[in-house]
Scaffold this motif. Structure first.
Motif, PDB file in Angstrom:
ATOM      1  N   GLU A  23      27.719  40.388  41.748  1.00 30.87           N
ATOM      2  CA  GLU A  23      28.209  40.318  43.117  1.00 30.87           C
ATOM      3  C   GLU A  23      29.632  39.789  43.166  1.00 30.87           C
ATOM      4  O   GLU A  23      30.462  40.285  43.910  1.00 30.87           O
ATOM      5  CB  GLU A  23      27.303  39.421  43.966  1.00 30.87           C
ATOM      6  N   SER A  24      29.942  38.779  42.360  1.00 32.22           N
ATOM      7  CA  SER A  24      31.268  38.191  42.418  1.00 32.22           C
ATOM      8  C   SER A  24      32.331  39.118  41.831  1.00 32.22           C
ATOM      9  O   SER A  24      33.492  39.006  42.172  1.00 32.22           O
ATOM     10  CB  SER A  24      31.291  36.841  41.707  1.00 32.22           C
ATOM     11  N   GLY A  30      37.125  51.783  48.037  1.00 28.38           N
ATOM     12  CA  GLY A  30      38.375  52.382  48.487  1.00 28.38           C
ATOM     13  C   GLY A  30      39.521  52.029  47.542  1.00 28.38           C
ATOM     14  O   GLY A  30      39.323  51.445  46.489  1.00 28.38           O
ATOM     15  N   TRP A  31      40.711  52.429  47.931  1.00 29.85           N
ATOM     16  CA  TRP A  31      41.891  52.208  47.106  1.00 29.85           C
ATOM     17  C   TRP A  31      42.311  50.751  47.139  1.00 29.85           C
ATOM     18  O   TRP A  31      42.482  50.180  48.210  1.00 29.85           O
ATOM     19  CB  TRP A  31      43.039  53.093  47.570  1.00 29.85           C
ATOM     20  N   GLN A  32      42.476  50.163  45.946  1.00 26.96           N
ATOM     21  CA  GLN A  32      42.878  48.761  45.810  1.00 26.96           C
ATOM     22  C   GLN A  32      44.027  48.653  44.803  1.00 26.96           C
ATOM     23  O   GLN A  32      43.988  49.302  43.751  1.00 26.96           O
ATOM     24  CB  GLN A  32      41.712  47.905  45.295  1.00 26.96           C
ATOM     25  N   LEU A  33      45.011  47.823  45.119  1.00 34.07           N
ATOM     26  CA  LEU A  33      46.061  47.506  44.152  1.00 34.07           C
ATOM     27  C   LEU A  33      45.443  46.592  43.104  1.00 34.07           C
ATOM     28  O   LEU A  33      44.955  45.510  43.433  1.00 34.07           O
ATOM     29  CB  LEU A  33      47.234  46.795  44.838  1.00 34.07           C
ATOM     30  N   GLY A  58      36.010  55.588  34.693  1.00 29.17           N
ATOM     31  CA  GLY A  58      36.219  56.916  35.265  1.00 29.17           C
ATOM     32  C   GLY A  58      36.724  56.921  36.696  1.00 29.17           C
ATOM     33  O   GLY A  58      36.692  57.955  37.363  1.00 29.17           O
ATOM     34  N   TYR A  59      37.208  55.794  37.187  1.00 28.57           N
ATOM     35  CA  TYR A  59      37.702  55.718  38.563  1.00 28.57           C
ATOM     36  C   TYR A  59      39.076  56.379  38.683  1.00 28.57           C
ATOM     37  O   TYR A  59      39.856  56.416  37.732  1.00 28.57           O
ATOM     38  CB  TYR A  59      37.782  54.270  39.027  1.00 28.57           C
ATOM     39  N   SER A  60      39.376  56.869  39.863  1.00 23.20           N
ATOM     40  CA  SER A  60      40.669  57.505  40.122  1.00 23.20           C
ATOM     41  C   SER A  60      41.778  56.461  40.183  1.00 23.20           C
ATOM     42  O   SER A  60      41.581  55.353  40.674  1.00 23.20           O
ATOM     43  CB  SER A  60      40.622  58.267  41.451  1.00 23.20           C
ATOM     44  N   HIS A 164      29.345  52.191  45.465  1.00 23.67           N
ATOM     45  CA  HIS A 164      28.302  51.648  44.587  1.00 23.67           C
ATOM     46  C   HIS A 164      28.751  51.770  43.136  1.00 23.67           C
ATOM     47  O   HIS A 164      28.351  52.693  42.429  1.00 23.67           O
ATOM     48  CB  HIS A 164      26.978  52.397  44.805  1.00 23.67           C
ATOM     49  N   PRO A 165      29.611  50.832  42.681  1.00 21.34           N
ATOM     50  CA  PRO A 165      30.119  50.942  41.307  1.00 21.34           C
ATOM     51  C   PRO A 165      29.040  50.646  40.275  1.00 21.34           C
ATOM     52  O   PRO A 165      28.052  49.986  40.569  1.00 21.34           O
ATOM     53  CB  PRO A 165      31.215  49.881  41.255  1.00 21.34           C
ATOM     54  N   ASN A 166      29.278  51.137  39.082  1.00 22.92           N
ATOM     55  CA  ASN A 166      28.402  50.837  37.956  1.00 22.92           C
ATOM     56  C   ASN A 166      28.638  49.379  37.575  1.00 22.92           C
ATOM     57  O   ASN A 166      29.768  49.006  37.260  1.00 22.92           O
ATOM     58  CB  ASN A 166      28.752  51.768  36.793  1.00 22.92           C
TER      59      ASN A 166
END
Length: 176
Positions: A23-24, A30-33, A58-60, A164-166
Motif C-alpha cells: 500500500e505504501s 495516471g501520468w506521474q513525474l 512495462g509501463y508507458s 491496479h499495478p502489479n
C-alpha cells in the motif's frame, strides 16, 4: 464498561496500524513525474530507480525537456514532450531513449509558423538519464546526415501508472 473500554482500545489499535509495504509503495494512477535531472544527470526530483522499475514493469514512459533563452530582447521558453520509440536500461543504472523521427518545423518558437519545413528534412534524437541529448537532422530524400547536434538538457521522465499495478518488483529482463 470493561468490554466497552476493550472495544474502544481495539478500534484505536486497528486505526493506528502501519500500512503494508504494498500500500505504501502504490503510486497514484495516471501520468506521474518519477525522475527529473539536470544537464549532467544529477537528480532534481524523484528517483531514477523508480523509472527503471516502471520500464521493467512495462509501463508507458514520456520525456519532457525544454529551454529558456533571450533572443532580440525577448525571453523565450520552449517545451517538448515525446513518447520514446525505444528504451534501454544500461548497466542497471542509465536509461537511454530514442525519439521517433519527425519532419522539421518551419519554426519551433514562432506560433504563427507551426508548419512543416519546406525542405522536408527530419529530426531524430537519443537522450539519456545522464543529461545527454544527441539530436540529428537528416535529408528526407537521401537520408544523408546534415547536422549532428549533441547537447545537454534537463529531462523530466514521466510514467503512466495503471489503476491496479502489479505489486511485485519487476526483475531485470536478462534474469529468469
Amino acid at each position: 464498561m470493561k468490554y466497552l473500554l476493550l472495544l474502544a482500545l481495539s478500534m484505536f489499535m486497528l486505526c493506528c496500524q502501519p500500512t503494508s509495504s504494498t500500500e505504501s509503495e502504490h503510486k497514484p494512477d495516471g501520468w506521474q513525474l518519477v525522475f527529473k535531472h539536470d544537464e549532467e544527470g544529477n537528480p532534481i526530483t524523484g528517483n531514477k530507480q523508480d523509472l527503471i522499475q516502471a520500464i521493467r514493469a512495462g509501463y508507458s514512459v514520456r520525456i519532457g525537456w525544454g529551454w529558456e533563452r533571450e533572443r532580440e530582447a525577448e525571453l523565450l521558453h520552449l517545451e517538448h514532450m515525446a513518447t520514446p520509440l525505444y528504451l534501454s536500461i544500461i548497466k542497471d543504472e542509465v536509461v537511454s531513449a530514442i525519439i521517433d523521427a519527425h519532419p522539421l518545423l518551419e519554426s519551433y518558437i514562432d506560433e504563427q509558423k507551426q508548419a512543416f519545413s519546406e525542405a522536408g528534412n527530419y529530426w531524430q534524437c537519443i537522450m539519456t538519464s545522464q543529461g545527454t541529448f544527441n539530436a540529428r537532422v537528416y535529408h528526407r530524400g537521401t537520408g544523408e546526415l546534415l547536422k549532428d547536434w549533441p547537447q545537454r538538457h534537463i529531462l523530466s521522465w514521466f510514467v503512466e501508472y495503471p489503476s491496479h499495478p502489479n505489486p511485485t518488483t519487476a526483475a531485470p529482463f536478462y534474469k529468469q
